[in-house]
Design an enzyme around this catalytic site. Structure first.
Site, PDB file in Angstrom:
ATOM      1  N   SER A 142       0.838  -1.205   0.000  1.00  0.00           N
ATOM      2  CA  SER A 142       0.000   0.000   0.000  1.00  0.00           C
ATOM      3  C   SER A 142       0.854   1.227   0.000  1.00  0.00           C
ATOM      4  O   SER A 142       1.936   1.248   0.582  1.00  0.00           O
ATOM      5  CB  SER A 142      -0.851   0.104   1.265  1.00  0.00           C
ATOM      6  OG  SER A 142      -1.416  -1.071   1.590  1.00  0.00           O
ATOM      7  N   GLY A 143       0.325   2.237  -0.614  1.00  0.00           N
ATOM      8  CA  GLY A 143       0.927   3.551  -0.512  1.00  0.00           C
ATOM      9  C   GLY A 143      -0.067   4.455   0.190  1.00  0.00           C
ATOM     10  O   GLY A 143      -1.058   3.983   0.740  1.00  0.00           O
ATOM     11  N   VAL A 179      -1.737  -1.743  -4.003  1.00  0.00           N
ATOM     12  CA  VAL A 179      -1.209  -2.277  -5.260  1.00  0.00           C
ATOM     13  C   VAL A 179      -1.316  -3.799  -5.235  1.00  0.00           C
ATOM     14  O   VAL A 179      -0.967  -4.438  -4.236  1.00  0.00           O
ATOM     15  CB  VAL A 179       0.257  -1.831  -5.482  1.00  0.00           C
ATOM     16  CG1 VAL A 179       0.804  -2.398  -6.775  1.00  0.00           C
ATOM     17  CG2 VAL A 179       0.356  -0.300  -5.498  1.00  0.00           C
ATOM     18  N   PHE A 195      -2.050   6.453  -1.132  1.00  0.00           N
ATOM     19  CA  PHE A 195      -3.308   6.687  -1.820  1.00  0.00           C
ATOM     20  C   PHE A 195      -3.927   5.436  -2.410  1.00  0.00           C
ATOM     21  O   PHE A 195      -4.767   5.516  -3.286  1.00  0.00           O
ATOM     22  CB  PHE A 195      -3.102   7.738  -2.915  1.00  0.00           C
ATOM     23  CG  PHE A 195      -2.750   9.066  -2.326  1.00  0.00           C
ATOM     24  CD1 PHE A 195      -3.705   9.821  -1.674  1.00  0.00           C
ATOM     25  CD2 PHE A 195      -1.456   9.536  -2.391  1.00  0.00           C
ATOM     26  CE1 PHE A 195      -3.377  11.024  -1.100  1.00  0.00           C
ATOM     27  CE2 PHE A 195      -1.124  10.756  -1.826  1.00  0.00           C
ATOM     28  CZ  PHE A 195      -2.085  11.507  -1.174  1.00  0.00           C
ATOM     29  N   GLY A 196      -3.524   4.318  -1.978  1.00  0.00           N
ATOM     30  CA  GLY A 196      -4.179   3.129  -2.498  1.00  0.00           C
ATOM     31  C   GLY A 196      -3.358   1.885  -2.301  1.00  0.00           C
ATOM     32  O   GLY A 196      -2.286   1.906  -1.682  1.00  0.00           O
ATOM     33  N   ASP A 209       9.141  13.588  -6.165  1.00  0.00           N
ATOM     34  CA  ASP A 209       9.237  12.683  -5.024  1.00  0.00           C
ATOM     35  C   ASP A 209      10.223  11.558  -5.302  1.00  0.00           C
ATOM     36  O   ASP A 209       9.952  10.382  -5.055  1.00  0.00           O
ATOM     37  CB  ASP A 209       7.846  12.122  -4.685  1.00  0.00           C
ATOM     38  CG  ASP A 209       7.767  11.665  -3.229  1.00  0.00           C
ATOM     39  OD1 ASP A 209       8.685  11.992  -2.445  1.00  0.00           O
ATOM     40  OD2 ASP A 209       6.795  10.981  -2.876  1.00  0.00           O
TER      41      ASP A 209
HETATM   42  N1  LIG Z   1       4.493  -1.177 -10.923  1.00  0.00           N
HETATM   43  C1  LIG Z   1       4.741  -1.832  -9.800  1.00  0.00           C
HETATM   44  N2  LIG Z   1       5.220  -3.084  -9.815  1.00  0.00           N
HETATM   45  C2  LIG Z   1       5.474  -3.739  -8.660  1.00  0.00           C
HETATM   46  N3  LIG Z   1       5.289  -3.210  -7.442  1.00  0.00           N
HETATM   47  C3  LIG Z   1       4.815  -1.964  -7.359  1.00  0.00           C
HETATM   48  C4  LIG Z   1       4.511  -1.212  -8.529  1.00  0.00           C
HETATM   49  N4  LIG Z   1       4.064   0.007  -8.155  1.00  0.00           N
HETATM   50  C5  LIG Z   1       4.094   0.008  -6.827  1.00  0.00           C
HETATM   51  N5  LIG Z   1       4.536  -1.167  -6.338  1.00  0.00           N
HETATM   52  C6  LIG Z   1       4.693  -1.519  -4.933  1.00  0.00           C
HETATM   53  O1  LIG Z   1       3.448  -1.355  -4.295  1.00  0.00           O
HETATM   54  C7  LIG Z   1       3.623  -0.761  -3.023  1.00  0.00           C
HETATM   55  C8  LIG Z   1       2.783   0.498  -2.948  1.00  0.00           C
HETATM   56  O2  LIG Z   1       3.236   1.408  -3.934  1.00  0.00           O
HETATM   57  P1  LIG Z   1       2.655   2.882  -4.067  1.00  0.00           P
HETATM   58  O3  LIG Z   1       3.313   3.523  -5.227  1.00  0.00           O
HETATM   59  O4  LIG Z   1       1.182   2.848  -4.013  1.00  0.00           O
HETATM   60  O5  LIG Z   1       3.074   3.537  -2.736  1.00  0.00           O
HETATM   61  P2  LIG Z   1       4.507   3.949  -2.209  1.00  0.00           P
HETATM   62  O6  LIG Z   1       5.281   4.636  -3.276  1.00  0.00           O
HETATM   63  O7  LIG Z   1       5.148   2.755  -1.586  1.00  0.00           O
HETATM   64  O8  LIG Z   1       4.085   4.929  -1.075  1.00  0.00           O
HETATM   65  P3  LIG Z   1       3.572   6.407  -1.258  1.00  0.00           P
HETATM   66  O9  LIG Z   1       2.503   6.426  -2.302  1.00  0.00           O
HETATM   67  O10 LIG Z   1       3.045   6.668   0.076  1.00  0.00           O
HETATM   68  O11 LIG Z   1       4.770   7.196  -1.631  1.00  0.00           O
HETATM   69  C9  LIG Z   1       5.110  -0.525  -2.861  1.00  0.00           C
HETATM   70  O12 LIG Z   1       5.638  -1.591  -2.126  1.00  0.00           O
HETATM   71  C10 LIG Z   1       5.651  -0.548  -4.253  1.00  0.00           C
HETATM   72  O13 LIG Z   1       6.975  -1.018  -4.289  1.00  0.00           O
END
Ligand SMILES: Nc1ncnc2c1ncn2[C@@H]1O[C@H](COP(=O)(O)OP(=O)(O)OP(=O)(O)O)[C@@H](O)[C@H]1O
Length: 580
Positions: free
Chosen positions: A201-202, A207, A204-205, A318
């Site tokens: 999760s990040g 994954v 905003f959602g 970011d």
């Molecule tokens: N395209 C992708 N392929 C594989 N894993 C992904 C992908 N995009 C995101 N993830 C993984 O999913 C998780 C959530 O990613 P997301 O981009 O939603 O949030 P984040 O970057 O970790 O946090 P924030 O949005 O708070 O900066 C993370 O562990 C990230 O490594």
């Protein structure tokens, strides 16, 4: 060697008055109560939206949000479902990774590679007054954006002529359930993409992994729940929409590829290239600091992605280890474009966006806005992160770090074990004066990135050739000298924008990043926690303001955020706050 390689950091005027000004903006009646340290993920971001610059202060600029649970009769005649999604043609999807056909106007490409007419993407059932793009149904640059490319898997044979009205939506959250938006499957209301395991999760959602059972392809599905009248959901949707709008225009081997997006009654889903290795942040936490050749290799690729992005006058805002993914072959993919923004001519970006430890001084000081150079600063911080497995300034707590960045002449510690080239490279990135910071393209020529091993050179070369399809009819990718050659990288049709005079492409409102979602419980936490920051702590906001004990910084409560949701911005305390 170009003179700027050896340029010393620009003389820094004493900016304390600016910081003081910032500080004075914060009220003094604060009674912050420290929370216990939080074990949550390390993705702190701040967002300072100034009056007039806030998305919320100018609703016209905001992207309209999907209206959940609309009465069926409002859904464009739909019997039961509001589903906004679209499809790239099979052609698009059948390209191997990197062969992308990026559409800037949201329209399907009009011709096949072979010259024939390729099926167009479906026009989506649009809910009146509801768009993923803008309130006008256009992007901010005025280009029509009636639909998104469908999240078809690569190599999908056909393209749908349209989505059926009233497509049934799968219950979100059910693993392995079908998702609306496929091509032929549209007649059944089913997607070829099947939602699989939860990745993380990040803010905003969430994954998930997605699987195409026909082609055996895997994607990542980033999903935000659409909850009626829920501010957090609204915020998340804005953020994801922002990410969609930026990503859909990009095609580069070092940028995670966007496949499509889809809005159903329950969720907004974005389909992305799946990068299985996880983030740099995760690798650092698992395996410790990287060796210099790895840093060198990753930096080169990060820069290639950044040079491409900046060539499109888009700033990521970011850049940090958590937002840089690594595939099993060691290929780097920039991800998380929720903060990214097109830079407008002569405009000043006053939003206070980014993750504090990676944040450039001009962002902290909000001096005359800021530009593409903020990513170069953050890159310098990310190199330090790779070299030490810690963010720069990690010995300081969140606001103390911000103070240090904004109001001192100090540099973060640069490890001694790095080569002189590496140190010089980092110092160039971390020049406090953004106008003397080299551009991403210039940095690609730096001796630190010189390729000594032919294997690395070959890898880089393959990556560069991978994404050869044109953007807007013009090849926007580097196709000649690779950047490590010691010559200036040539980016066809991309002019490195002058930082002082960048052409406006479009400006999309940036959602404030002060979402409380970062603070929410386990459902919002990544499956991979950040390494604990030694001095981490959280704090709680009382009334409208919070401050770090002993710090002059104060954070005003975001209009959308419940007080209890605030946490301090430490490396392992993922909060975004709006500074006022
Ligand atoms: N395209 C992708 N392929 C594989 N894993 C992904 C992908 N995009 C995101 N993830 C993984 O999913 C998780 C959530 O990613 P997301 O981009 O939603 O949030 P984040 O970057 O970790 O946090 P924030 O949005 O708070 O900066 C993370 O562990 C990230 O490594």
């Amino acid at each position: 060697m170009p003179t700027w390689w050896v340029r010393k950091s620009g003389k820094n005027k004493d900016d304390s008055h600016l910081l003081d000004k910032s500080i004075r903006r914060f009220s003094t009646d604060n009674k912050s109560i420290p929370d216990p340290p939080t074990p949550s993920r390390c993705t702190p971001r701040c967002n300072r939206e100034f009056a007039g610059a806030s998305c919320f202060s100018d609703e016209k600029k905001c992207h309209p949000l999907p209206l959940p649970s609309l009465p069926t009769d409002q859904v464009n005649g739909s019997a039961s479902v509001s589903s906004v999604s679209s499809s790239d043609s099979a052609e698009d999807q059948s390209q191997p990774r990197g062969h992308c056909d990026v559409k800037s106007n949201g329209a399907a490409a009009s011709s096949k590679a072979g010259g024939g007419t390729r099926p167009t993407s479906p026009l989506h059932n649009r809910v009146p007054g509801m768009s993923l793009e803008s309130s006008t149904g256009r992007n901010d640059d005025g280009r029509s954006s009636e639909y998104h490319p469908l999240p078809l898997p690569p190599a999908s044979p056909t393209s749908p002529s349209g989505l059926p009205l009233g497509s049934p939506t799968s219950p979100s959250g059910v693993q392995g359930s079908w998702i609306v938006g496929g091509s032929e499957a549209s007649s059944l209301g089913l997607s070829k993409w099947k939602k699989g395991k939860f990745i993380g999760s990040g803010t905003f959602g969430k994954v998930y992994q997605g699987f195409n059972s026909e082609k055996g392809k895997i994607c990542a599905i980033k999903e935000v729940k659409v909850i009626s009248d829920d501010k957090n959901s609204k915020e998340s949707l804005k953020q994801l929409n922002q990410e969609i709008n930026v990503l859909r225009q990009l095609c580069h081997p070092n940028i995670v590829q966007y496949y499509g997006s889809e809005l159903s009654e329950e969720t907004l889903s974005v389909y992305l290239e799946y990068v299985s290795g996880g983030s740099i942040h995760k690798l650092l936490a698992e395996y410790g600091a990287f060796t210099e050749p790895v840093i060198q290799n990753y930096t080169r690729q990060i820069l290639a992605g950044l040079a491409y992005l900046h060539g499109r006058n888009t700033v990521h805002r970011d850049i940090k280890g958590a937002n840089i993914l690594v595939d099993p072959n060691g290929e780097i993919k920039l991800a998380d474009f929720g903060m990214a923004k097109h830079v407008k001519a002569y405009s000043t970006m006053l939003t206070f966006t980014g993750s504090p430890y990676w944040m450039a001084p001009e962002v902290v000081m909000h001096k005359n806005g800021y530009t593409l150079a903020v990513d170069v600063w953050s890159l310098g911080c990310t190199i330090l992160e790779m070299a030490t497995a810690k963010p720069p300034w990690s010995q300081f707590e969140g606001v103390a770090a911000i103070f240090k960045i904004g109001n001192s002449k100090d540099l973060p510690e640069i490890p001694d074990h790095l080569s002189n080239d590496a140190k010089n490279f980092i110092r160039l990135c971390l020049q406090r004066n953004p106008t003397v910071r080299p551009t991403a393209s210039q940095l690609l020529e730096h001796p630190f990135l010189r390729v000594h091993s032919p294997r690395v050179a070959a890898t880089t070369s393959i990556q560069k050739d991978a994404c050869s399809r044109p953007y807007d009819g013009i090849c926007a990718l580097p196709t000649r000298e690779p950047p490590y050659s010691g010559r200036h990288p040539v980016f066809h049709a991309i002019k490195s924008p002058s930082r002082e005079n960048v052409r406006a492409i479009t400006s999309l409102p940036v959602s404030p990043c002060s979402s409380p979602l970062r603070q929410l419980g386990p459902a919002y936490k990544s499956s991979f926690p950040s390494p604990q920051h030694p001095s981490s702590y959280a704090f709680r906001v009382q009334d409208n303001l919070a401050e770090f004990p002993g710090s002059p910084f104060r954070f005003k409560k975001d209009a959308l955020i419940e007080p209890s949701s605030y946490k301090a911005q430490t490396p392992n305390s993922p909060f975004r706050s709006r500074l006022v």
